[in-house]
Design an enzyme around this catalytic site. Structure first.
Site, PDB file in Angstrom:
ATOM      1  N   ARG A 128       0.822  -1.221   0.000  1.00 33.50           N
ATOM      2  CA  ARG A 128       0.000   0.000   0.000  1.00 33.50           C
ATOM      3  C   ARG A 128       0.851   1.265   0.000  1.00 33.50           C
ATOM      4  O   ARG A 128       0.475   2.281   0.586  1.00 33.50           O
ATOM      5  CB  ARG A 128      -0.969   0.015   1.184  1.00 33.50           C
TER       6      ARG A 128
ATOM      7  N   SER B 113     -11.414   0.811   2.727  1.00 31.77           N
ATOM      8  CA  SER B 113     -10.556   0.282   3.789  1.00 31.77           C
ATOM      9  C   SER B 113      -9.841   1.436   4.492  1.00 31.77           C
ATOM     10  O   SER B 113      -9.137   2.215   3.849  1.00 31.77           O
ATOM     11  CB  SER B 113      -9.543  -0.695   3.181  1.00 31.77           C
TER      12      SER B 113
ATOM     13  N   GLU C  87      -4.917   4.177   5.868  1.00 30.96           N
ATOM     14  CA  GLU C  87      -4.841   3.898   4.436  1.00 30.96           C
ATOM     15  C   GLU C  87      -5.558   5.000   3.661  1.00 30.96           C
ATOM     16  O   GLU C  87      -5.160   5.369   2.574  1.00 30.96           O
ATOM     17  CB  GLU C  87      -5.472   2.535   4.122  1.00 30.96           C
TER      18      GLU C  87
END
Length: 309
Positions: free
Chosen positions: A178, A227, A297
């Site tokens: 990520r 998310s 995130e």
């Protein structure tokens, strides 16, 4: 600090072929449906328009890039400087030899997945499970259902703050979980992906499974930012949040989803401050219960409401 003044900033910006909008509300451009305005919102006509704008814009003016706002929280005080939102001029998706797909960064991930399926190209199927654009996928090495952007990327095209064009290889992106290690001032405009031969029916079936799984396990019909926290090494964020007793916890109309507790949802009228406070409360409780720090995130940009007054 002074209140944001889009009209004043507009006078310092170059002429463009695209669209410049002062004091442009951003809430409706984000999936959370919360947050303030952009001092100026720029929608470039194409890559050349974007490059010319970046080259001619004074370096002291902050510049941010957003996609469809699926993994974004805009704070209530708004965003100082220029917010760039890529549109139709960056949304083309085409097939190239060798089972490759070239996609503009404004193209939705799901659209690229469907295009590949129609062209009998496999390996891009996981993009069906990512609710954003190709630009966002490049910037955060987005992934889902066993695949990551780094697995399929050949090269990315981008414009830097001085208006120069760059073509970056997969290695140049310095990908990790990520995370993209490419310079932060780059505005990605295009990506080239490597697929493999596939059967359209089989790919469609795999995409259907992803759709069914998302609908069963994620609050995709709610106002959410997707998310919220990255999975720490060896752990799942949702499990840590659940163990901390935060499933269903709320700050006003901002709530931890009971369906999937790594999703925050706006049940109606939540401010960005309430959503961010909820996220920070979740982080604190998880730290208390497990000793683990959760990393956001979701990208957060802009100023708190009182800072822009």
């Amino acid at each position: 600090m002074a209140r944001l003044d889009g009209q004043a900033l507009l006078k310092r910006l170059p002429e463009v072929r695209g669209r410049l909008e002062p004091d442009a509300p951003l809430a409706d451009l984000t999936w959370f449906r919360a947050g303030g305005s952009a001092e100026v919102l720029f929608t470039p006509a194409d890559e050349a328009d974007l490059a010319q704008f970046l080259k001619a814009t004074p370096q002291d003016i902050p510049v941010y890039v957003i996609g469809v706002g699926s993994n974004l929280l805009v704070r209530d005080g708004g965003v100082e400087g220029v917010v760039i939102r890529l549109g139709r001029g960056f949304a083309d998706v085409t097939e190239e030899e060798g089972h490759r797909v070239r996609a503009g960064t404004a193209a939705l991930d799901v659209r690229v997945a469907r295009f590949a399926q129609e062209k009998s190209i496999d390996a891009l199927t996981f993009l069906r499970g990512i609710p954003g654009t190709i630009g966002g996928a490049l910037r955060m090495n987005a992934g889902a259902y066993g695949g990551e952007t780094k697995d399929i990327l050949i090269e990315a095209r981008a414009v830097d703050r001085s208006g120069n064009i760059h073509v970056l290889s997969n290695a140049d992106m310095n990908y990790s979980y990520r995370h993209c290690g490419a310079p932060g001032d780059l505005v990605f405009t295009q990506a080239l992906f490597q697929g493999r031969p596939g059967n359209p029916a089989d790919i469609a079936a795999a995409m259907d499974k992803i759709t069914e799984s998302r609908e069963a396990t994620q609050p995709i019909k709610s106002r959410t930012g997707g998310s919220t926290f990255k999975n720490p090494p060896g752990n799942k964020s949702w499990q840590l949040i659940d163990k901390a007793g935060m499933r269903g916890f709320a700050v006003g109309p901002a709530k931890v989803s009971e369906l999937h507790c790594n999703f925050l949802i706006n049940e109606g009228g939540a401010t960005a401050a309430q959503i961010e406070e909820l996220g920070e409360t979740v982080r604190a409780r998880v730290k208390e219960s497990s000793g683990i720090d959760l990393d956001w995130e979701i990208k957060r940009i802009g100023l708190p409401k009182d800072a822009a007054a």
